[in-house]
Design a protein around this motif. Structure first.
Motif, PDB file in Angstrom:
ATOM      1  N   ARG A  95       0.836  -1.189   0.000  1.00  0.00           N
ATOM      2  CA  ARG A  95       0.000   0.000   0.000  1.00  0.00           C
ATOM      3  C   ARG A  95       0.886   1.259   0.000  1.00  0.00           C
ATOM      4  NH1 ARG A  95      -3.150   2.607   3.637  1.00  0.00           N
ATOM      5  NH2 ARG A  95      -2.409   1.410   5.402  1.00  0.00           N
ATOM      6  N   LEU A  96       2.046   1.125   0.662  1.00  0.00           N
ATOM      7  CA  LEU A  96       3.008   2.234   0.707  1.00  0.00           C
ATOM      8  C   LEU A  96       3.438   2.619  -0.708  1.00  0.00           C
ATOM      9  CD1 LEU A  96       4.986   4.057   2.390  1.00  0.00           C
ATOM     10  CD2 LEU A  96       6.630   2.184   2.186  1.00  0.00           C
ATOM     11  N   LEU A  97       3.773   1.597  -1.487  1.00  0.00           N
ATOM     12  CA  LEU A  97       4.222   1.831  -2.863  1.00  0.00           C
ATOM     13  C   LEU A  97       3.136   2.564  -3.651  1.00  0.00           C
ATOM     14  CD1 LEU A  97       6.426   1.220  -4.997  1.00  0.00           C
ATOM     15  CD2 LEU A  97       5.171  -0.842  -5.543  1.00  0.00           C
ATOM     16  N   GLU A  98       1.912   2.093  -3.496  1.00  0.00           N
ATOM     17  CA  GLU A  98       0.779   2.684  -4.184  1.00  0.00           C
ATOM     18  C   GLU A  98       0.631   4.163  -3.815  1.00  0.00           C
ATOM     19  OE1 GLU A  98      -1.734   2.421  -7.071  1.00  0.00           O
ATOM     20  OE2 GLU A  98      -0.463   0.751  -6.402  1.00  0.00           O
ATOM     21  N   ASP A  99       0.677   4.451  -2.497  1.00  0.00           N
ATOM     22  CA  ASP A  99       0.501   5.833  -2.030  1.00  0.00           C
ATOM     23  C   ASP A  99       1.659   6.722  -2.449  1.00  0.00           C
ATOM     24  OD1 ASP A  99      -1.945   5.302  -0.940  1.00  0.00           O
ATOM     25  OD2 ASP A  99      -1.131   4.768   1.036  1.00  0.00           O
ATOM     26  N   LEU A 100       2.883   6.155  -2.408  1.00  0.00           N
ATOM     27  CA  LEU A 100       4.048   6.966  -2.789  1.00  0.00           C
ATOM     28  C   LEU A 100       3.968   7.379  -4.250  1.00  0.00           C
ATOM     29  CD1 LEU A 100       6.997   5.237  -0.890  1.00  0.00           C
ATOM     30  CD2 LEU A 100       6.061   7.515  -0.495  1.00  0.00           C
TER      31      LEU A 100
ATOM     32  N   ALA B 190       9.071   5.472  -7.884  1.00  0.00           N
ATOM     33  CA  ALA B 190       9.099   4.685  -6.658  1.00  0.00           C
ATOM     34  C   ALA B 190       9.151   3.215  -7.043  1.00  0.00           C
ATOM     35  CB  ALA B 190       7.858   4.973  -5.819  1.00  0.00           C
ATOM     36  N   PHE B 191      10.231   2.552  -6.576  1.00  0.00           N
ATOM     37  CA  PHE B 191      10.374   1.130  -6.885  1.00  0.00           C
ATOM     38  C   PHE B 191      10.596   0.342  -5.610  1.00  0.00           C
ATOM     39  CE2 PHE B 191      11.821   3.160 -10.849  1.00  0.00           C
ATOM     40  CZ  PHE B 191      10.960   2.551 -11.739  1.00  0.00           C
TER      41      PHE B 191
ATOM     42  N   ASP C  73      11.960  -5.118   1.368  1.00  0.00           N
ATOM     43  CA  ASP C  73      10.842  -4.644   2.182  1.00  0.00           C
ATOM     44  C   ASP C  73      10.807  -3.116   2.270  1.00  0.00           C
ATOM     45  OD1 ASP C  73      13.088  -4.396   3.632  1.00  0.00           O
ATOM     46  OD2 ASP C  73      12.298  -5.277   5.482  1.00  0.00           O
ATOM     47  N   SER C  74      11.614  -2.430   1.453  1.00  0.00           N
ATOM     48  CA  SER C  74      11.528  -0.968   1.452  1.00  0.00           C
ATOM     49  C   SER C  74      11.250  -0.459   0.044  1.00  0.00           C
ATOM     50  CB  SER C  74      12.820  -0.363   1.992  1.00  0.00           C
ATOM     51  OG  SER C  74      13.836  -0.476   1.033  1.00  0.00           O
ATOM     52  N   VAL C  75      10.911   0.815  -0.024  1.00  0.00           N
ATOM     53  CA  VAL C  75      10.655   1.414  -1.334  1.00  0.00           C
ATOM     54  C   VAL C  75      11.686   2.511  -1.564  1.00  0.00           C
ATOM     55  CG1 VAL C  75       9.009   2.742  -2.714  1.00  0.00           C
ATOM     56  CG2 VAL C  75       8.194   0.920  -1.218  1.00  0.00           C
ATOM     57  N   HIS C  76      12.346   2.482  -2.719  1.00  0.00           N
ATOM     58  CA  HIS C  76      13.274   3.558  -3.073  1.00  0.00           C
ATOM     59  C   HIS C  76      12.489   4.647  -3.797  1.00  0.00           C
ATOM     60  CE1 HIS C  76      17.292   1.162  -2.809  1.00  0.00           C
ATOM     61  NE2 HIS C  76      16.516   1.026  -1.730  1.00  0.00           N
ATOM     62  N   LEU C  77      12.500   5.809  -3.203  1.00  0.00           N
ATOM     63  CA  LEU C  77      11.682   6.908  -3.714  1.00  0.00           C
ATOM     64  C   LEU C  77      12.585   8.009  -4.254  1.00  0.00           C
ATOM     65  CD1 LEU C  77       8.816   8.281  -3.849  1.00  0.00           C
ATOM     66  CD2 LEU C  77       9.374   9.252  -1.616  1.00  0.00           C
TER      67      LEU C  77
END
Lengths: 303, 368
Positions: free
Chosen positions: A235-240, A249-250, A254-258
């Motif tokens: 959901r984080l990826l989607e919101d970012l 954003a990729f 378990d983390s997203v590089h923004l």
């Protein structure tokens, strides 16, 4: 110059596998050809190993033309194809002996070249190649490719389908071969292996995106980059991706590089995500890795 | 030369390490010769017959006796009424019915040509023809014995001799055919599969990048199959001569040399196929469809070429097996030498040269 590629193009019917590719590999260099499946890596390697003829452009390997002087060139290349290409029903020793003989040499004569690698699988020399583990198969294949003392070693995805430990060992072996002055061109879909090369070419859809040392590629990355973690990564990826300042954003584990389009304060992003109901949030500035650069280059290419 | 033998050795290991295929390749000729020799036979023994004797006189009884004691026929039912005929064919599975009209003996001695009716089950036309021929021959012989040739001063008598195979043994017909099929199978199909296997497994890539010449690759691959083919010829010949007492009337070295020639023809065909396909499965299918079927159907092995429509007869000319079968039959049964079979040999030599030339040209030095 060991390998010289000049405006090479190659199509399979309507599909352009390689589109105007140019780069050079210096003598004694460990050069990585990095890109996803279907990028054109195997096609390029087959052109360099005299197995395919390009539609346009020229190439020179060891100052020989792979199209016109293929007979002169073939004995000097060590080639390891993408698939495991040894005889499964022959034993380790029989395979090595066979490849030594057809290249007009013997194991004894060139044992020093492969001792480092072959000694690891020598205890299994009477085992059939088909019964070896993935890592051992790669070692045997590399031994077979090295046994005739090639000046250039060309490896097509040698670490695909091999476990992490064997992959690491394999790269250590390549590093030692490089120390002996052998030029190595290796293709891989794994971005993390790029940093183990002297220089890399990033390839995508038949185009070269960039050719440089891994360090320079990383340095050339000029956007602010944040590593964001939250309880729900998906959901984080989607919101970012809906955040106004987001460039790309990729997900990475378990983390997203923004990557952001411009500078902003941490508080702004934190507020935004908290309003969206995310918990266990962690935001920190990070240095770009080669994969971030590749993603950036790909995005630029599409845009 | 050393690289060449290394290649032959490697190929031999491939064959030996695949015992299932090897057993099939060695076992198949044995199975085929035995099958064709014992089980599949054109000769008839103890065919079931029905007899309706409308006269029951000494002549008809003796003729019936002759028929049933000949070894070819076995009396299944004696019919009381002509209307039982249908019943006999349907329920008693008789192959032939013999019907004697009433007062046969009187007609017979009065020389006004009495008639015996032979009714055959023609669901299998070949069997029916053979049975009728056998029965007619027995009856004719009886007639001649009784009346003597003196009563028919101008009668023409045919005297038949079956040369080269006096007992009409079917195994004599099948052995040349089996040799041909087995050689085609081992040489053409197996080499086409063996060569495509290198492509499919990706080892061809390395072989091409090596300094090996294409001729060395191809020769190294086929030599073990030549040996296997010759071994098969030996197995079939030993079986044919010992178990089935088939003669080799001509020269054995000539027969082996001709077999070698046919092996080369087949190998060249196999190489041609392999250079045009990418997977073993396609190679197998093409070998079966394009090579095995014509070899079996158009070579004259099963169906006589003389009886074929002109189109098939024309096609049969380009089937190598057609020429080879003539050669094998000639050498084994007729004792023919080169003076007799030079034409067929020349055709095979020509085909082989063309095919080898073609396959060397079509061998690809690269991947495309």
């Amino acid at each position: 110059m060991s390998i010289y590629i000049n405006h090479i193009s190659k199509s399979y019917g309507p599909v352009k596998a390689l589109d105007d590719i140019s780069f050079e590999v210096s003598k004694g260099e460990l050069f990585g050809l990095i890109g996803p499946d279907g990028a054109g890596k195997t096609t390029l390697i087959r052109i360099l190993t005299t197995l395919l003829v390009p539609d346009a452009g020229t190439a020179r390997v060891l100052d020989l033309d792979p199209v016109k002087e293929f007979r002169k060139l073939r004995p000097h290349i060590g080639y390891m194809p993408g698939r495991f290409s040894l005889y499964q029903d022959l034993t380790v020793l029989e395979n090595l002996n066979f490849f030594a003989t057809i290249f007009g040499t013997t194991i004894e004569k060139n044992y020093h070249l492969i001792a480092d690698i072959y000694s690891q699988i020598e205890p299994f020399k009477n085992r059939r190649a088909g019964q070896l583990s993935g890592g051992m198969k790669q070692k045997l294949a590399l031994s077979c490719a090295m046994v005739h003392e090639p000046e250039v070693l060309i490896l097509d995805e040698p670490t695909t389908g091999v476990d992490a430990v064997s992959r690491k060992e394999f790269w250590e072996m390549l590093a030692r071969l490089k120390e002996r002055g052998i030029t190595i061109l290796v293709s891989t879909p794994y971005m993390d292996e790029a940093s183990l090369c002297d220089r890399v070419a990033l390839i995508q859809n038949g185009h070269i995106l960039q050719v440089d040392s891994p360090a320079s590629i990383v340095e050339s990355y000029d956007r602010p980059l944040l590593g964001v973690r939250a309880q729900n990564t998906l959901r984080l990826l989607e919101d970012l991706r809906h955040y106004p300042l987001t460039h790309t954003a990729f997900p990475f584990g378990d983390s997203v590089h923004l990557a952001l389009t411009g500078e902003q304060t941490d508080g702004e992003l934190l507020d935004y995500l908290q309003k969206k109901g995310h918990t266990e949030l962690a935001i920190e500035p990070i240095a770009a890795n080669i994969e971030d650069c590749f993603m950036e280059l790909m995005t630029e290419k599409i845009a | 030369m050393k690289t060449f033998w290394a290649f032959v050795k490697k190929e031999t290991i491939h064959i030996l390490r695949d015992p299932r295929t090897l057993i099939i390749l060695i076992g198949m000729p044995i199975a085929q010769v035995v099958l064709f020799g014992f089980a599949i036979t054109n000769e008839l023994n103890d065919a079931r017959i029905a007899i309706f004797d409308g006269s029951k006189d000494p002549v008809t009884i003796e003729i019936a006796d002759r028929l049933t004691s000949s070894g070819f026929f076995q009396l299944a039912v004696e019919l009381k009424d002509e209307s039982q005929l249908e019943q006999a064919f349907r329920h008693d599975r008789v192959k032939l019915a013999v019907v004697f009209p009433p007062e046969f003996q009187d007609h017979f001695f009065r020389e006004d040509s009495p008639q015996i009716q032979l009714i055959a089950d023609a669901t299998d036309p070949n069997t029916a023809t053979t049975l009728v021929a056998y029965a007619s021959a027995i009856i004719r012989q009886y007639e001649q014995e009784k009346k003597g040739s003196a009563t028919l001063p101008y009668a023409i008598q045919t005297e038949v001799r079956m040369r080269y195979n006096q007992e009409l043994k079917s195994v004599f017909l099948f052995v040349p055919g089996v040799i041909t099929i087995i050689l085609m199978l081992v040489s053409a199909m197996m080499t086409s599969i063996a060569l495509t296997r290198e492509k499919e497994l990706g080892t061809m890539e390395i072989l091409l990048v090596s300094p090996l010449k294409p001729a060395v690759i191809v020769m190294g691959k086929v030599i073990p199959y030549i040996a296997l083919g010759l071994a098969n010829v030996a197995i079939i010949l030993v079986l044919a001569t010992t178990v089935f007492h088939m003669p080799i009337r001509g020269s054995l070295p000539l027969l082996i040399a001709e077999s070698l020639l046919f092996i080369l023809t087949s190998l060249a065909l196999g190489i041609m196929i392999s250079s045009r396909v990418q997977t073993q499965q396609v190679a197998l299918m093409i070998s079966l469809m394009a090579l095995m079927l014509p070899t079996i159907l158009l070579s004259g092995f099963i169906f006589p070429i003389e009886n074929m429509p002109w189109l098939l007869r024309a096609i049969s000319h380009i089937v190598p097996a057609r020429w080879f079968i003539v050669i094998v039959k000639g050498v084994m049964l007729k004792g023919a030498g080169m003076a007799v079979i030079w034409k067929e040999t020349l055709v095979l030599v020509f085909m082989t040269l063309v095919l080898i030339g073609g396959s060397v040209r079509s061998f690809k030095l690269r991947l495309e």
